[in-house]
Structure formats: C-alpha cells, structure tokens
Design an enzyme around this catalytic site. Structure first.
Site, PDB file in Angstrom:
ATOM      1  N   GLY A  26       0.797  -1.200  -0.072  1.00 22.09           N
ATOM      2  CA  GLY A  26      -0.166   0.069   0.063  1.00 22.09           C
ATOM      3  C   GLY A  26       1.257   0.991  -0.188  1.00 22.09           C
ATOM      4  CE  LYS A  32       3.558  -0.036   3.307  1.00 19.54           C
ATOM      5  NZ  LYS A  32       3.198   1.814   3.591  1.00 19.54           N
ATOM      6  CD  GLU A 102       6.295  -1.412   6.685  1.00 16.19           C
ATOM      7  OE1 GLU A 102       6.906  -2.093   7.638  1.00 16.19           O
ATOM      8  OE2 GLU A 102       5.865  -0.376   6.828  1.00 16.19           O
TER       9      GLU A 102
HETATM   10  N1  LIG Z   1      -6.756   3.287  10.159  1.00 12.48           N
HETATM   11  C1  LIG Z   1      -5.706   4.716   9.806  1.00 12.48           C
HETATM   12  N2  LIG Z   1      -6.158   5.193  10.639  1.00 12.48           N
HETATM   13  C2  LIG Z   1      -6.543   7.168  11.245  1.00 12.48           C
HETATM   14  N3  LIG Z   1      -5.145   6.885  11.381  1.00 12.48           N
HETATM   15  C3  LIG Z   1      -4.427   5.474  10.686  1.00 12.48           C
HETATM   16  C4  LIG Z   1      -4.520   4.103  10.743  1.00 12.48           C
HETATM   17  N4  LIG Z   1      -3.718   3.272  10.877  1.00 12.48           N
HETATM   18  C5  LIG Z   1      -2.375   4.237  10.675  1.00 12.48           C
HETATM   19  N5  LIG Z   1      -2.258   5.318  11.005  1.00 12.48           N
HETATM   20  C6  LIG Z   1      -1.196   6.407  11.601  1.00 12.48           C
HETATM   21  O1  LIG Z   1      -0.970   6.853   9.966  1.00 12.48           O
HETATM   22  C7  LIG Z   1       0.570   6.717  10.536  1.00 12.48           C
HETATM   23  C8  LIG Z   1       1.020   5.725   9.409  1.00 12.48           C
HETATM   24  O2  LIG Z   1       0.683   5.270   9.768  1.00 12.48           O
HETATM   25  P1  LIG Z   1       1.708   3.914   9.519  1.00 12.48           P
HETATM   26  O3  LIG Z   1       1.356   2.205  10.251  1.00 12.48           O
HETATM   27  O4  LIG Z   1       3.224   4.408  10.345  1.00 12.48           O
HETATM   28  O5  LIG Z   1       1.911   3.603   7.655  1.00 12.48           O
HETATM   29  P2  LIG Z   1       3.045   3.161   7.045  1.00 12.48           P
HETATM   30  O6  LIG Z   1       3.322   1.740   7.829  1.00 12.48           O
HETATM   31  O7  LIG Z   1       1.895   2.355   5.771  1.00 12.48           O
HETATM   32  O8  LIG Z   1       3.836   3.712   6.311  1.00 12.48           O
HETATM   33  C9  LIG Z   1       0.572   6.581  12.170  1.00 12.48           C
HETATM   34  O9  LIG Z   1       0.920   7.868  12.459  1.00 12.48           O
HETATM   35  C10 LIG Z   1      -0.541   5.619  11.899  1.00 12.48           C
HETATM   36  O10 LIG Z   1      -0.683   5.633  13.926  1.00 12.48           O
HETATM   37  N1  LIG Z   2      11.865   4.973  -3.630  1.00  9.32           N
HETATM   38  C1  LIG Z   2      11.087   4.580  -2.326  1.00  9.32           C
HETATM   39  N2  LIG Z   2      10.505   4.713  -1.441  1.00  9.32           N
HETATM   40  C2  LIG Z   2      10.392   3.304  -0.481  1.00  9.32           C
HETATM   41  C3  LIG Z   2      10.726   1.910  -1.320  1.00  9.32           C
HETATM   42  N3  LIG Z   2       9.408   1.443  -0.059  1.00  9.32           N
HETATM   43  C4  LIG Z   2       9.197   2.391   0.402  1.00  9.32           C
HETATM   44  N4  LIG Z   2       9.597   3.595   0.401  1.00  9.32           N
HETATM   45  C5  LIG Z   2      10.157   4.617   1.249  1.00  9.32           C
HETATM   46  C6  LIG Z   2       8.566   5.065   1.148  1.00  9.32           C
HETATM   47  C7  LIG Z   2       8.556   5.707   2.887  1.00  9.32           C
HETATM   48  O1  LIG Z   2       9.459   7.562   2.569  1.00  9.32           O
HETATM   49  C8  LIG Z   2       9.535   5.079   3.009  1.00  9.32           C
HETATM   50  C9  LIG Z   2       8.432   4.019   3.767  1.00  9.32           C
HETATM   51  O2  LIG Z   2       7.891   3.660   3.227  1.00  9.32           O
HETATM   52  P1  LIG Z   2       6.696   3.570   4.606  1.00  9.32           P
HETATM   53  O3  LIG Z   2       5.089   3.212   3.191  1.00  9.32           O
HETATM   54  O4  LIG Z   2       6.359   2.493   5.500  1.00  9.32           O
HETATM   55  O5  LIG Z   2       6.528   4.667   5.158  1.00  9.32           O
HETATM   56  O6  LIG Z   2      10.232   4.650   2.622  1.00  9.32           O
HETATM   57  C10 LIG Z   2      10.780   2.018  -2.706  1.00  9.32           C
HETATM   58  O7  LIG Z   2      11.053   0.665  -2.802  1.00  9.32           O
HETATM   59  N5  LIG Z   2      11.712   2.394  -2.727  1.00  9.32           N
END
Ligand SMILES: Nc1ncnc2c1ncn2[C@@H]1O[C@H](COP(=O)(O)OP(=O)(O)O)[C@@H](O)[C@H]1O
Ligand SMILES: Nc1nc2c(ncn2[C@H]2C[C@H](O)[C@@H](COP(=O)(O)O)O2)c(=O)[nH]1
Length: 233
Positions: A26, A32, A102
């Site tokens: 996503g 995630k 992830e």
């Molecule tokens: N279902 C949700 N509703 C509102 N906020 C959320 C939800 N899921 C995650 N968040 C918040 O959004 C932000 C990003 O979540 P995170 O799990 O770190 O996303 P990712 O790992 O996909 O980057 C965090 O501050 C988290 O607490």
């Molecule tokens: N350019 C790329 N950026 C990437 C890749 N996988 C993750 N990311 C970046 C995006 C976010 O800034 C950070 C962590 O990702 P989250 O979705 O967990 O916030 O890393 C990639 O393959 N290429």
C-alpha cells in the site's frame, strides 16, 4: 483422510515447511506498520517490518534522505539497497508457520522503481541492471508469496497520515508523489499490468483505527485458515 492432526495446533508442527508468506502492500502512510503491529500478538506469525532504519543508516549514510533530497543522483543507489534488504527478508528462514512482510521486492520494482523511471529520476539503463538482479534473484531464491494484503487508501488519506507521522526525510514529499504511487499500486494489484505473485485481498484502509480493527480480525482469520488448508493439501 485422517484429519486428527487438524484438531491439534497444526500450525506449529509444520514450522519446517516454507512459511505461509503474506506481503502487506500500500501507499506510504497507508497503515502497514499499524497492521503488522496487530499481528505481533500471534506466536505463529513472524512479522518483518520494512527495514527503513537500514535505509536511513547504511554505514552512516541516510540513503532515504539522499533519495528524497536529490532523486536523480540517488534513486539508483537507494533502490539497489532497498532491493538487497528486501531480498534478505524474502529469503530469511523462520521457525514460524506464517511470515508477514511489510512490502516486497515486487512493489519495490513495480511501484517505486517504475515511478522513478516514468518521471526520469532513474535511467532506463539503471532499471535494466536492477531487472537483471531481480531476474537472477527469482531464478535462485524462493520469492514465493501466498497472499497479498492491499491496504487501499485514497492518496490524500495516505498523504495526511504521512504528515501526521512526521518522518523528517518525508517532510517535502508532495501529494503528487502519493498519487503516482497510488496509481501504480492500482495498475499492479488490480489491473494486473505487472507480475502479481499471489491473490490480492483488499482492505479499505481509509477506515479509522477503531473501524479497521474488524477488518484486521477478518484478515487474520482468512490467513490462518488458508495456512491450514495449504498444509492439508
Ligand atoms: N486506520 C488508521 N486510521 C487513522 N490513522 C492511522 C490508521 N492506520 C495508521 N494510522 C496512522 O497513520 C500514520 C502512518 O501509519 P503507519 O502504520 O506508519 O503507515 P505505513 O507503515 O503504511 O507507512 C501513523 O501515524 C499511524 O498511527
Ligand atoms: N523510492 C522508494 N521509496 C521507498 C521504497 N519502499 C519504501 N519507500 C519509502 C517510502 C517511505 O518514505 C519510506 C517507508 O515507507 P512506508 O510506506 O513504510 O512509510 O520508504 C522503495 O522501494 N523505493
């Protein structure tokens, strides 16, 4: 067929088989990590979070920050390290019946590298080098996946959550980037325009934290059931 073993805790006795592998995909900030944290409570699940801290400190170099600050100069370097560190997760042995990762080497290529190639941040010649590494890895490593969980949000929702999380390297990442990454996830997982290694389970990740818990629970039930069915086959 004798099914007595299903009455025992079947997930533990088959830990030596390849784990039932789930990748969680996503947009940036879609939820995630929060989804993975829910699964930390289950002994049968080995949770592998994205190695972002390695990307932020590769022998002292913050490659994530370099990539966002100067994409043309650093995209290839960054993606090369992403591909290595994610491949390490794909090939990591585990005693758990279920591996929950992830992201994956697939989204790195079909979403992020593709976005860089389309906007000129990475030369096609560099993409072809990464594709050769990817091809070799698929021929020599087990990159099998049993299920893809797609945490689907609008780009705007993901963008707002990224801002709320407030990661320093991401402070200047524009909404347009989230729209690009969203569109590429849709092309990959729904339109199947790129190699999709497993069935896709879509979760409406626009739901807020209280509303989404039921979705997490249903997803857990499906993963555990499908793991047992896979073992029974
Ligand atoms: N279902 C949700 N509703 C509102 N906020 C959320 C939800 N899921 C995650 N968040 C918040 O959004 C932000 C990003 O979540 P995170 O799990 O770190 O996303 P990712 O790992 O996909 O980057 C965090 O501050 C988290 O607490
Ligand atoms: N350019 C790329 N950026 C990437 C890749 N996988 C993750 N990311 C970046 C995006 C976010 O800034 C950070 C962590 O990702 P989250 O979705 O967990 O916030 O890393 C990639 O393959 N290429």
């Amino acid at each position: 067929m004798n099914t007595d073993y299903l009455k025992r805790s079947p997930l533990k006795q088959f830990a030596s088989l390849r784990p039932y592998t789930v990748i969680v995909e996503g947009n940036i900030g879609c939820g995630k990590t929060t989804f993975l944290n829910y699964f930390q409570q289950f002994d049968d699940v080995n949770v592998l979070a994205e190695p972002v801290n390695k990307w932020r400190n590769c022998n002292g170099y913050n490659l994530l920050d370099k990539m966002y600050s100067d994409p043309k100069k650093w995209s290839f370097t960054f993606q090369s390290y992403v591909q290595l560190t994610i491949l390490q997760h794909h090939t990591m042995k585990t005693g758990h019946p279920i591996k929950l990762m992830e992201r994956s080497i697939y989204s790195a290529r079909h979403c992020f590298v593709e976005q860089m190639a389309r906007n000129g941040s990475i030369e096609r010649a560099s993409v072809s080098v990464m594709d050769e590494w990817f091809k070799w890895a698929k021929e020599n490593c087990d990159l099998s996946v049993d299920l893809i969980v797609y945490l689907k949000t609008t780009p705007e929702t993901a963008y707002q959550r990224m801002l709320a999380r407030n990661r320093p390297e991401e402070q200047y990442v524009p909404l347009e980037y989230f729209q690009d990454i969203h569109n590429l996830h849709e092309e990959w997982l729904l339109q199947k325009r790129f190699e999709c290694p497993a069935p896709v389970l879509i979760i409406d990740a626009n739901l807020d934290k209280s509303g989404i818990m039921e979705e997490y629970s249903k997803c857990k039930a499906q993963i555990f059931t499908e793991r047992e069915l896979k073992v029974a086959l």
